[in-house]
Motif scaffolding. Structure first.
Motif, PDB file in Angstrom:
ATOM      1  N   GLY A  41      -3.687  14.627  -0.743  1.00  0.00           N
ATOM      2  CA  GLY A  41      -2.652  14.006  -0.395  1.00  0.00           C
ATOM      3  C   GLY A  41      -2.449  12.524  -1.321  1.00  0.00           C
ATOM      4  O   GLY A  41      -3.402  12.196  -1.516  1.00  0.00           O
ATOM      5  N   GLU A  42      -0.850  11.729  -0.267  1.00  0.00           N
ATOM      6  CA  GLU A  42      -0.919  11.339  -1.074  1.00  0.00           C
ATOM      7  C   GLU A  42      -1.513   9.832  -1.107  1.00  0.00           C
ATOM      8  O   GLU A  42      -1.804   9.645   0.013  1.00  0.00           O
ATOM      9  CB  GLU A  42       0.910  10.578  -0.952  1.00  0.00           C
ATOM     10  CG  GLU A  42       1.799  11.695  -1.431  1.00  0.00           C
ATOM     11  CD  GLU A  42       2.893  11.367  -0.630  1.00  0.00           C
ATOM     12  OE1 GLU A  42       3.989  10.874  -1.944  1.00  0.00           O
ATOM     13  OE2 GLU A  42       3.736  11.545   0.307  1.00  0.00           O
ATOM     14  N   SER A  43      -1.253   9.139  -1.966  1.00  0.00           N
ATOM     15  CA  SER A  43      -1.581   7.561  -1.546  1.00  0.00           C
ATOM     16  C   SER A  43      -1.376   6.930  -0.237  1.00  0.00           C
ATOM     17  O   SER A  43      -0.449   6.871   0.294  1.00  0.00           O
ATOM     18  CB  SER A  43      -1.387   6.334  -2.243  1.00  0.00           C
ATOM     19  OG  SER A  43      -1.683   6.550  -3.644  1.00  0.00           O
ATOM     20  N   GLY A  44      -2.645   7.022   0.831  1.00  0.00           N
ATOM     21  CA  GLY A  44      -1.662   5.627   1.960  1.00  0.00           C
ATOM     22  C   GLY A  44      -2.058   6.916   2.995  1.00  0.00           C
ATOM     23  O   GLY A  44      -1.726   6.837   4.525  1.00  0.00           O
ATOM     24  N   PRO A 444      -5.474  -0.859 -11.737  1.00  0.00           N
ATOM     25  CA  PRO A 444      -4.663  -1.984 -10.816  1.00  0.00           C
ATOM     26  C   PRO A 444      -4.813  -3.117  -9.985  1.00  0.00           C
ATOM     27  O   PRO A 444      -4.546  -4.590  -9.858  1.00  0.00           O
ATOM     28  CB  PRO A 444      -3.360  -1.130  -9.850  1.00  0.00           C
ATOM     29  CG  PRO A 444      -4.607   0.088 -10.195  1.00  0.00           C
ATOM     30  CD  PRO A 444      -5.260   0.147 -11.141  1.00  0.00           C
ATOM     31  N   TYR A 445      -6.583  -2.956  -9.437  1.00  0.00           N
ATOM     32  CA  TYR A 445      -7.180  -4.058  -7.861  1.00  0.00           C
ATOM     33  C   TYR A 445      -7.189  -5.292  -9.763  1.00  0.00           C
ATOM     34  O   TYR A 445      -7.337  -6.118  -8.546  1.00  0.00           O
ATOM     35  CB  TYR A 445      -8.341  -3.801  -7.774  1.00  0.00           C
ATOM     36  CG  TYR A 445      -8.518  -4.134  -6.496  1.00  0.00           C
ATOM     37  CD1 TYR A 445      -7.936  -4.028  -5.224  1.00  0.00           C
ATOM     38  CD2 TYR A 445      -9.736  -4.966  -7.174  1.00  0.00           C
ATOM     39  CE1 TYR A 445      -7.921  -5.160  -4.487  1.00  0.00           C
ATOM     40  CE2 TYR A 445     -10.761  -5.977  -5.688  1.00  0.00           C
ATOM     41  CZ  TYR A 445      -9.462  -5.890  -4.398  1.00  0.00           C
ATOM     42  OH  TYR A 445      -9.521  -6.530  -3.529  1.00  0.00           O
ATOM     43  N   ALA A 446      -7.985  -5.261 -10.588  1.00  0.00           N
ATOM     44  CA  ALA A 446      -8.958  -6.218 -11.504  1.00  0.00           C
ATOM     45  C   ALA A 446      -7.321  -6.483 -12.140  1.00  0.00           C
ATOM     46  O   ALA A 446      -7.977  -8.046 -12.398  1.00  0.00           O
ATOM     47  CB  ALA A 446      -9.520  -5.377 -12.761  1.00  0.00           C
ATOM     48  N   SER A 447      -6.483  -6.787 -12.053  1.00  0.00           N
ATOM     49  CA  SER A 447      -4.733  -6.723 -12.847  1.00  0.00           C
ATOM     50  C   SER A 447      -4.484  -7.806 -11.508  1.00  0.00           C
ATOM     51  O   SER A 447      -3.455  -8.702 -12.451  1.00  0.00           O
ATOM     52  CB  SER A 447      -4.375  -6.712 -13.264  1.00  0.00           C
ATOM     53  OG  SER A 447      -3.507  -4.844 -13.151  1.00  0.00           O
ATOM     54  N   GLY A 501      -3.391   3.730  -5.359  1.00  0.00           N
ATOM     55  CA  GLY A 501      -2.688   4.322  -5.845  1.00  0.00           C
ATOM     56  C   GLY A 501      -1.155   3.525  -5.395  1.00  0.00           C
ATOM     57  O   GLY A 501      -0.770   3.187  -6.608  1.00  0.00           O
ATOM     58  N   GLN A 502      -1.134   2.600  -4.144  1.00  0.00           N
ATOM     59  CA  GLN A 502      -0.499   1.823  -4.108  1.00  0.00           C
ATOM     60  C   GLN A 502      -0.576   0.696  -4.537  1.00  0.00           C
ATOM     61  O   GLN A 502       0.723   0.171  -5.356  1.00  0.00           O
ATOM     62  CB  GLN A 502      -0.584   1.702  -2.534  1.00  0.00           C
ATOM     63  CG  GLN A 502       0.372   2.021  -1.718  1.00  0.00           C
ATOM     64  CD  GLN A 502      -0.645   2.358  -0.079  1.00  0.00           C
ATOM     65  OE1 GLN A 502      -1.375   2.095   0.290  1.00  0.00           O
ATOM     66  NE2 GLN A 502       0.243   2.878   0.989  1.00  0.00           N
ATOM     67  N   ARG A 503      -2.101   0.605  -5.386  1.00  0.00           N
ATOM     68  CA  ARG A 503      -1.833  -1.057  -6.024  1.00  0.00           C
ATOM     69  C   ARG A 503      -1.488  -0.405  -7.787  1.00  0.00           C
ATOM     70  O   ARG A 503      -0.492  -1.110  -8.181  1.00  0.00           O
ATOM     71  CB  ARG A 503      -3.595  -1.478  -6.327  1.00  0.00           C
ATOM     72  CG  ARG A 503      -4.075  -1.465  -4.800  1.00  0.00           C
ATOM     73  CD  ARG A 503      -5.362  -2.778  -5.337  1.00  0.00           C
ATOM     74  NE  ARG A 503      -6.311  -1.359  -4.837  1.00  0.00           N
ATOM     75  CZ  ARG A 503      -7.216  -1.182  -4.720  1.00  0.00           C
ATOM     76  NH1 ARG A 503      -7.063  -1.651  -3.081  1.00  0.00           N
ATOM     77  NH2 ARG A 503      -8.000  -0.494  -4.740  1.00  0.00           N
ATOM     78  N   GLN A 504      -1.341   0.239  -7.477  1.00  0.00           N
ATOM     79  CA  GLN A 504      -1.108   0.968  -9.175  1.00  0.00           C
ATOM     80  C   GLN A 504       0.518   0.302  -9.032  1.00  0.00           C
ATOM     81  O   GLN A 504       0.860   0.365  -9.888  1.00  0.00           O
ATOM     82  CB  GLN A 504      -1.383   2.719  -9.334  1.00  0.00           C
ATOM     83  CG  GLN A 504      -0.722   2.656 -11.134  1.00  0.00           C
ATOM     84  CD  GLN A 504      -2.079   2.454 -11.345  1.00  0.00           C
ATOM     85  OE1 GLN A 504      -1.847   0.979 -11.978  1.00  0.00           O
ATOM     86  NE2 GLN A 504      -2.081   2.978 -12.549  1.00  0.00           N
ATOM     87  N   SER A 526      -2.541   7.280 -13.127  1.00  0.00           N
ATOM     88  CA  SER A 526      -4.068   7.833 -12.813  1.00  0.00           C
ATOM     89  C   SER A 526      -4.104   7.593 -11.829  1.00  0.00           C
ATOM     90  O   SER A 526      -4.620   8.091 -11.567  1.00  0.00           O
ATOM     91  CB  SER A 526      -4.561   6.554 -14.194  1.00  0.00           C
ATOM     92  OG  SER A 526      -4.538   5.495 -13.271  1.00  0.00           O
ATOM     93  N   ALA A 527      -3.864   6.993 -10.887  1.00  0.00           N
ATOM     94  CA  ALA A 527      -4.072   6.365  -9.753  1.00  0.00           C
ATOM     95  C   ALA A 527      -3.020   6.784  -8.510  1.00  0.00           C
ATOM     96  O   ALA A 527      -2.902   6.868  -7.309  1.00  0.00           O
ATOM     97  CB  ALA A 527      -4.832   5.340  -9.074  1.00  0.00           C
ATOM     98  N   LEU A 528      -2.149   7.777  -9.214  1.00  0.00           N
ATOM     99  CA  LEU A 528      -0.930   8.340  -7.874  1.00  0.00           C
ATOM    100  C   LEU A 528      -1.194   9.521  -7.990  1.00  0.00           C
ATOM    101  O   LEU A 528      -1.831  10.500  -9.053  1.00  0.00           O
ATOM    102  CB  LEU A 528       1.206   7.736  -8.947  1.00  0.00           C
ATOM    103  CG  LEU A 528       0.130   6.719  -8.758  1.00  0.00           C
ATOM    104  CD1 LEU A 528       1.637   6.131  -9.607  1.00  0.00           C
ATOM    105  CD2 LEU A 528       0.657   5.561  -8.089  1.00  0.00           C
TER     106      LEU A 528
END
Length: 666
Positions: A41-44, A444-447, A501-504, A526-528
Motif C-alpha cells: 500500500g502507499e505511504s501513510g 530521508p529521516y537522517a537528512s 515514503g512521505q519523508r522521502q 527507494s522508500a516510495l
C-alpha cells in the motif's frame, strides 16, 4: 498450519496539535506458522503503524491502541503483556527489521555491540560467544570482512550495509515471527535476492512466520504466500499472491499493478500513476477511502464504507463494485489500458554541465587500512541529460554522489562544474554552486532536521539564497508539497510524524525548492510505493523537458534506472566497470557483473520466479579495503581467467560510446 499471530479489529490513532490522526481503522489478519504475509500500500496507509503495534511500540499518550483491539500471539493477547514478559516477547519471540536503518541503529555504538546486546538480552551467553555469533550473523547477511566491520560504527557503513546489520540484529535470537518493514529498500538487486533467500531458508528451517511490508511488488511476487493490500488505514483486499496478481478485485490493487515499471517500458511515454493523493487521516473519508481517486467510483462509494465481499475461500475485498447491482468492471483490461501520455521533447545540449576526471575518494578505516570507496572514476554529463549509476551496496555510488556536490573533498582527481573545478571556487562561486547543484539523500529521516517543521525544511534553501519571502514563500512551499504528492496540512508537521515514503517526498521537495540546474538523486524513490514512484519520476521528467534539469540518478531499482536514464554507469567496488547508453546496457551487457545485476531483477510475476546469481559466488567477494591488483569482480566471476586476478583492466571503448572494464571484452 496454525495461526501464530491473530490480529482483530486493530485501531490506532495519534493525538496531534491538529487533532486525532486515525492511522489504522479496524484491521484484522492472521499469520500462520511458516508463511509469509505481505502488506502493500502507499505511504501513510498504515502498514508500519500496524507492524509497530504488534511489537507494542505505539507510545502514549500521543499514540493509542483502542481497547477493543486484539493482538494475539500464540493465543495470548500481547496488549496485556508487561515488564519482563513484554521484554522477552520483543526481540525474542517477535523481532522487527525497521524501515530506517540509520535512525534505528545507535550511532554511538559499534554495530557488533548492538548485535551482542540483543543476543545477551535474550540468551545467557558470554560476551565472547555473543561476539563470535555477531560476526557470524554479519557474514550470514553477506557483509564482507565481518571481523573488521563488527567494530565499525553505523556512519562508516553504506545504507545497504546498515540495512543488513538491522537484519542481523532481528535474526540473532531466532524469533518465531519476523516483521520485515521494507527490508530490501536500501539493498541492490543481488543482495536483495540473497537476503530474501536467506529469510526463506530460515523460515523453512525454523518455521518462522514473516510479515513482509514492502512496496516492491517484484519482491512480493517472488516471496509472499498471501498479500494484504492497505489503503487509508484499512484493508481493501486480501488474497493469495496468485489471486492478487492474476485476479485482483479492488481498483486500488489494480492501479498499483498498473504502475509497476517494466524493462520494456517506452521512455517516451509517461509512467501510469494514480491521480490525486492519499486521504488525510485527520479527516478520513466516510465512504471508501479510495473513492476520490478511483476512476470507476459510484455515489455510494463516497457515502458509505464498503462491506467485505467474499470472492473465494482465500480472497476477500472491500469494494462496492463487487455488489450484485453494481456495473461490471473488467479489471484486467483496466490494468492493461494504461494511459499513453507522451513525456515531451527531450532537452538536448552538448554542454558538459559536469565532468569528473580520475576521481578518487579514500577513507582510513584502521592504522594501515584504506577504504578505496571511489577509485579512479571518470565520466561527464551533458545539460538536460540523466546519468544513472547502479551497483551493489558499498560499491561507491553514494560516496561518488556526495563528492559531486562537494560534501566530500576528493582524495585525488577533479570535479568540474561548467568547466570550473569545484576545488578552485571562491566563497561566492561556491554559494552559486550550492544553489545550482542539489542532492536528494538516501536516508530521508537522517537528512531532515527533526526540530524544524516541514515548511521550514523546504524553505531553508529559499531563505539562504533570498529567493522568496512572505506570502510568495508560503505559496512556493504549498506548490512543492503538491508537486510531490503531499498537501498543505503537512506543512506545519515535524518529520517524525510522517512515514518513510512521505519523508522521502519532503526531501525531494526541498531539493527542488531553489530551482537547481543539476540534482544528484541518491535513491530518491527507494522508500516510495509504485504509484508515488511513478508520480515523482514523471515530475522529474517534466522538469527536465521544461527547463533542461540534469540528473545523476543513483538507484537500486534497475527497471526505473533504465526508464529515466540516457546513459548508465555500472559501479563495482569503487570503479566503473561498464558505461553506455541505457538500451545498450540492458539489451547487450558485456561485463559479467552487469549481466549478474540484470539476471537478479525481481519479476512481478509469481509464475516466473528465477534463481538469481546462478553460478556467481558472493561469499568470496573482494573488499575495497587495501584491494589487490586485478579485477575486483574476479573472485565472484564464473568466467574469470588468470589475468583477471593479476592485472587491473582499464575502461575501454569496445563499441561506439560503450565502455567496458573487463579482460574478456578485448
Amino acid at each position: 498450519m496454525d495461526n501464530i499471530l491473530d490480529v482483530n479489529d486493530l485501531q490506532v490513532s495519534f493525538n496531534t496539535y491538529a487533532g486525532e490522526v486515525k492511522s489504522v481503522r479496524g484491521v484484522s489478519f492472521r499469520v500462520k506458522k511458516g508463511e509469509t504475509l505481505a502488506i502493500v500500500g502507499e505511504s501513510g496507509s498504515g502498514k508500519t503503524v500496524t507492524a509497530k503495534s504488534i511489537l507494542r511500540l505505539i507510545k502514549g499518550p500521543i499514540g493509542k491502541i483502542k481497547d477493543t483491539s486484539e493482538i494475539n500471539f500464540q493465543g495470548e493477547n500481547i496488549l496485556a503483556y508487561k515488564g519482563k514478559k513484554l521484554a522477552s516477547y520483543r526481540g525474542g519471540d517477535v523481532s522487527m527489521i525497521f524501515q530506517d536503518a540509520m535512525t534505528s541503529l545507535n550511532p554511538t555504538m559499534k554495530v557488533g555491540d548492538q548485535i551482542i546486546e540483543s543476543i545477551r538480552l535474550h540468551e545467557k551467553v558470554s560476551k565472547k560467544d555473543a561476539r563470535n555469533r555477531a560476526i557470524e550473523m554479519l557474514r550470514l547477511v553477506k557483509i564482507t570482512n565481518p571481523e573488521l566491520r563488527v567494530d565499525e560504527y553505523p556512519y562508516q557503513l553504506s545504507g545497504g550495509m546498515r540495512q543488513r546489520v538491522m537484519i542481523a540484529i532481528a535474526l540473532s535470537c531466532n524469533p518465531k515471527i519476523l516483521i520485515a518493514d521494507e527490508p530490501t529498500t536500501a539493498l541492490d538487486v543481488t543482495v536483495q535476492a540473497e537476503i530474501m533467500d536467506l529469510l526463506k531458508s530460515l523460515q523453512n528451517e525454523l518455521g518462522i512466520g514473516i510479515l513482509l511490508i514492502t512496496h516492491d511488488l517484484g519482491v512480493v511476487a517472488e516471496n509472499a504466500d498471501r498479500v494484504m493490500v492497505m489503503y487509508g488505514g484499512t484493508v481493501v483486499e486480501e488474497a493469495t499472491v496468485e489471486e492478487i496478481f492474476y485476479n485482483p478485485q479492488h481498483l486500488y490493487t489494480a492501479s498499483l499493478l498498473r504502475a509497476i515499471p517494466k524493462l520494456s517500458m517506452d521512455r517516451k511515454v509517461k509512467l501510469t500513476s494514480i491521480a490525486g493523493s492519499p486521504p488525510d487521516m485527520l479527516e478520513p473519508p466516510k465512504g471508501c477511502p479510495f473513492a476520490p481517486r478511483c476512476e470507476k467510483a459510484m455515489n455510494i462509494c463516497k457515502r458509505r464504507m464498503p462491506k467485505e465481499f467474499i470472492i473465494s475461500n482465500t480472497h476477500k475485498t472491500k469494494c462496492w463494485l463487487k455488489h450484485d447491482s453494481a456495473p461490471r468492471v473488467a479489471i484486467k483490461e483496466f490494468i492493461e489500458e494504461s494511459k499513453k501520455v507522451n513525456v515531451g521533447d527531450k532537452f538536448e545540449s552538448d554542454e558538459k554541465i559536469l565532468e569528473v576526471k580520475n576521481l578518487k575518494k579514500y577513507f582510513q578505516v584502521g592504522k594501515n587500512k584504506t577504504l578505496k570507496a571511489v577509485d579512479d572514476v571518470s565520466f561527464y554529463i551533458n545539460k538536460g541529460e540523466t546519468l544513472g549509476i547502479v551497483g551493489e551496496s558499498g560499491c561507491g555510488k553514494t560516496t561518488c554522489g556526495r563528492t559531486l556536490v562537494n560534501l566530500y573533498t576528493p582524495s585525488e582527481g577533479s570535479v568540474y562544474y561548467r568547466g570550473q573545478s569545484i576545488s578552485d571556487m571562491n566563497s561566492r562561486q561556491l554559494m552559486d554552486f550550492n544553489k545550482d547543484v542539489q542532492m536528494i539523500f538516501q536516508d530521508p529521516y537522517a537528512s531532515l532536521n527533526p526540530r524544524m517543521t516541514v515548511a521550514d525544511i523546504i524553505a531553508e534553501g529559499l531563505d539562504i539564497h533570498n529567493i522568496e519571502s512572505g506570502k510568495k514563500r508560503q505559496e512556493r512551499i504549498y506548490e512543492l508539497l503538491n508537486m510531490v504528492g503531499l498537501n498543505k496540512s503537512h506543512a506545519n508537521r515535524f518529520p517524525h510524524e510522517f512515514s518513510g515514503g512521505q519523508r522521502q517526498r519532503i526531501g525531494i521537495a526541498r531539493a527542488l525548492s531553489v530551482n537547481p540546474k543539476l540534482i544528484v538523486c541518491d535513491e530518491p524513490i527507494s522508500a516510495l510505493d509504485m504509484s508515488i514512484q511513478a508520480q515523482v519520476i514523471n515530475l522529474l521528467l517534466d522538469l527536465q523537458t521544461k527547463i533542461g534539469l540534469t540528473y545523476v540518478f543513483i538507484a537500486h531499482d534497475l527497471s526505473m534506472v533504465k526508464y529515466i536514464s540516457d546513459r548508465v554507469a555500472v559501479m563495482h567496488l569503487g570503479r566503473i566497470v561498464e558505461l553506455a547508453d541505457s538500451d545498450s546496457i540492458y539489451q547487450n551487457p558485456y561485463h559479467p557483473y552487469t549481466k549478474m545485476l540484470m539476471e537478479s531483477i525481481p519479476i512481478p510475476d509469481p509464475k516466473n520466479i528465477k534463481d538469481a546469481n546462478e553460478g556467481f559466488n558472493s561469499d568470496e567477494a573482494e573488499s575495497p579495503i587495501n584491494p589487490k591488483a586485478g579485477c575486483r569482480f574476479a573472485k565472484r566471476c564464473k568466467y574469470a581467467m588468470e589475468i583477471c586476478r593479476s592485472t587491473t583492466p582499464k575502461l575501454k571503448e569496445i563499441e561506439k560510446n560503450h565502455y567496458v572494464s573487463c579482460h574478456m571484452s578485448f
